[in-house]
Motif scaffolding. Sequence first.
Motif, PDB file in Angstrom:
ATOM      1  N   UNK A   1       0.824  -1.212   0.000  1.00 27.37           N
ATOM      2  CA  UNK A   1       0.000   0.000   0.000  1.00 27.37           C
ATOM      3  C   UNK A   1       0.859   1.264   0.000  1.00 27.37           C
ATOM      4  N   UNK A   2       2.039   1.201   0.643  1.00 25.58           N
ATOM      5  CA  UNK A   2       2.952   2.341   0.615  1.00 25.58           C
ATOM      6  C   UNK A   2       3.509   2.547  -0.790  1.00 25.58           C
ATOM      7  N   UNK A   3       3.783   1.445  -1.483  1.00 22.70           N
ATOM      8  CA  UNK A   3       4.297   1.547  -2.849  1.00 22.70           C
ATOM      9  C   UNK A   3       3.238   2.167  -3.758  1.00 22.70           C
ATOM     10  N   UNK A   4       1.977   1.801  -3.569  1.00 24.61           N
ATOM     11  CA  UNK A   4       0.909   2.397  -4.386  1.00 24.61           C
ATOM     12  C   UNK A   4       0.822   3.908  -4.136  1.00 24.61           C
ATOM     13  N   UNK A   5       0.965   4.308  -2.883  1.00 21.55           N
ATOM     14  CA  UNK A   5       0.971   5.741  -2.565  1.00 21.55           C
ATOM     15  C   UNK A   5       2.179   6.414  -3.210  1.00 21.55           C
ATOM     16  N   UNK A   6       3.320   5.729  -3.184  1.00 25.93           N
ATOM     17  CA  UNK A   6       4.538   6.253  -3.795  1.00 25.93           C
ATOM     18  C   UNK A   6       4.344   6.457  -5.299  1.00 25.93           C
ATOM     19  N   UNK A   7       3.736   5.481  -5.969  1.00 25.34           N
ATOM     20  CA  UNK A   7       3.493   5.583  -7.415  1.00 25.34           C
ATOM     21  C   UNK A   7       2.500   6.703  -7.728  1.00 25.34           C
ATOM     22  N   UNK A   8       1.529   6.884  -6.827  1.00 26.44           N
ATOM     23  CA  UNK A   8       0.575   7.983  -7.017  1.00 26.44           C
ATOM     24  C   UNK A   8       1.273   9.338  -6.965  1.00 26.44           C
ATOM     25  N   UNK A   9       2.212   9.497  -6.035  1.00 27.00           N
ATOM     26  CA  UNK A   9       2.968  10.748  -5.947  1.00 27.00           C
ATOM     27  C   UNK A   9       3.849  10.934  -7.181  1.00 27.00           C
ATOM     28  N   UNK A  10       4.416   9.846  -7.680  1.00 22.84           N
ATOM     29  CA  UNK A  10       5.258   9.931  -8.876  1.00 22.84           C
ATOM     30  C   UNK A  10       4.418  10.359 -10.083  1.00 22.84           C
ATOM     31  N   UNK A  11       3.203   9.841 -10.197  1.00 26.95           N
ATOM     32  CA  UNK A  11       2.304  10.241 -11.299  1.00 26.95           C
ATOM     33  C   UNK A  11       1.913  11.711 -11.190  1.00 26.95           C
ATOM     34  N   UNK A  12       1.907  12.246  -9.975  1.00 30.31           N
ATOM     35  CA  UNK A  12       1.568  13.665  -9.774  1.00 30.31           C
ATOM     36  C   UNK A  12       2.770  14.581 -10.006  1.00 30.31           C
ATOM     37  N   UNK A  13       3.898  13.991 -10.360  1.00 30.42           N
ATOM     38  CA  UNK A  13       5.051  14.800 -10.697  1.00 30.42           C
ATOM     39  C   UNK A  13       6.105  14.938  -9.615  1.00 30.42           C
ATOM     40  N   UNK A  14       5.965  14.230  -8.515  1.00 33.92           N
ATOM     41  CA  UNK A  14       6.984  14.292  -7.476  1.00 33.92           C
ATOM     42  C   UNK A  14       8.255  13.619  -7.986  1.00 33.92           C
ATOM     43  N   UNK A  15       9.395  14.162  -7.602  1.00 34.19           N
ATOM     44  CA  UNK A  15      10.681  13.574  -7.967  1.00 34.19           C
ATOM     45  C   UNK A  15      11.050  12.442  -7.029  1.00 34.19           C
TER      46      UNK A  15
ATOM     47  N   UNK B   1      15.638   5.008   0.315  1.00 34.42           N
ATOM     48  CA  UNK B   1      16.626   5.533  -0.633  1.00 34.42           C
ATOM     49  C   UNK B   1      15.980   5.838  -1.982  1.00 34.42           C
ATOM     50  N   UNK B   2      16.672   6.659  -2.761  1.00 41.75           N
ATOM     51  CA  UNK B   2      16.181   6.978  -4.111  1.00 41.75           C
ATOM     52  C   UNK B   2      16.170   5.734  -4.977  1.00 41.75           C
ATOM     53  N   UNK B   3      17.141   4.850  -4.770  1.00 40.85           N
ATOM     54  CA  UNK B   3      17.187   3.618  -5.560  1.00 40.85           C
ATOM     55  C   UNK B   3      15.957   2.748  -5.307  1.00 40.85           C
ATOM     56  N   UNK B   4      15.479   2.758  -4.079  1.00 34.05           N
ATOM     57  CA  UNK B   4      14.267   2.005  -3.763  1.00 34.05           C
ATOM     58  C   UNK B   4      13.085   2.576  -4.531  1.00 34.05           C
ATOM     59  N   UNK B   5      12.975   3.889  -4.527  1.00 39.41           N
ATOM     60  CA  UNK B   5      11.894   4.546  -5.274  1.00 39.41           C
ATOM     61  C   UNK B   5      12.011   4.215  -6.753  1.00 39.41           C
ATOM     62  N   UNK B   6      13.216   4.309  -7.297  1.00 39.03           N
ATOM     63  CA  UNK B   6      13.424   4.022  -8.723  1.00 39.03           C
ATOM     64  C   UNK B   6      13.037   2.584  -9.059  1.00 39.03           C
ATOM     65  N   UNK B   7      13.372   1.656  -8.159  1.00 36.95           N
ATOM     66  CA  UNK B   7      13.055   0.245  -8.408  1.00 36.95           C
ATOM     67  C   UNK B   7      11.549   0.019  -8.475  1.00 36.95           C
ATOM     68  N   UNK B   8      10.792   0.634  -7.553  1.00 39.32           N
ATOM     69  CA  UNK B   8       9.337   0.462  -7.557  1.00 39.32           C
ATOM     70  C   UNK B   8       8.698   1.184  -8.744  1.00 39.32           C
ATOM     71  N   UNK B   9       9.222   2.347  -9.094  1.00 40.14           N
ATOM     72  CA  UNK B   9       8.680   3.086 -10.247  1.00 40.14           C
ATOM     73  C   UNK B   9       8.936   2.306 -11.537  1.00 40.14           C
TER      74      UNK B   9
END
Length: 193
Positions: free
Chosen positions: A5-19, A30-38
């Motif tokens: 559920x945290x990853x889904x929230x993370x992807x939602x923020x990425x779709x809204x333009x968050x870096x 870490x940023x690498x974790x975010x990049x891996x899920x994206x």
Amino acid sequence: MLEPDEVQAMLGLHRRGWGTRRIAREFGCSRNTVKRYVAAEGWVAYGGSGRGGKLAGLDGWLEERFRRHRGNAEVVRQDLESELSIEVSLRTVERAVSPYRRLLSAEAKATVRFETAPGRQLQIDFGTSRVPVGGEAVRVNLFVATLGYSRRIYVKVFANQRQSAWFAGLEGAFLHFGGVPDEVLPFLSSATA
């Protein structure tokens, strides 16, 4: 590792333009974790290094020893060496038992005893159990009274949980303990509510 559920929230923020840096700061990863899920467009299990290690397959043994030695990883390391002839560093054992350390800590917090003064409180409740009577399982109601300070207990069997049973149970507890406390705390379980 983040929960799905945290990853889904993370992807939602990425779709809204968050870096990725801002998302990583928000979720404490870490940023690498975010990049891996994206890149995976969703939650994926962490693969790890793929190495089994010297302690692979010893989870049950490690947990049992860790509990036996009350969270002392050094003693567990010594047991590994003397009993199983496995030589590893203390840090390796600490990493292996870290989930059990969290469990022990949670169990210790969950069982903190609520202290009362002597004669202050009596806790009462009913429970049910099935006992064999004449070869047949019969449901019985158990009135349980526990003194808050000493944890002394009084138990009496009743056929039902009616008001008269509560009063009879209380009277029996007062006679058994030789007095009346300042307060009586009933626990109304779902069976009696």
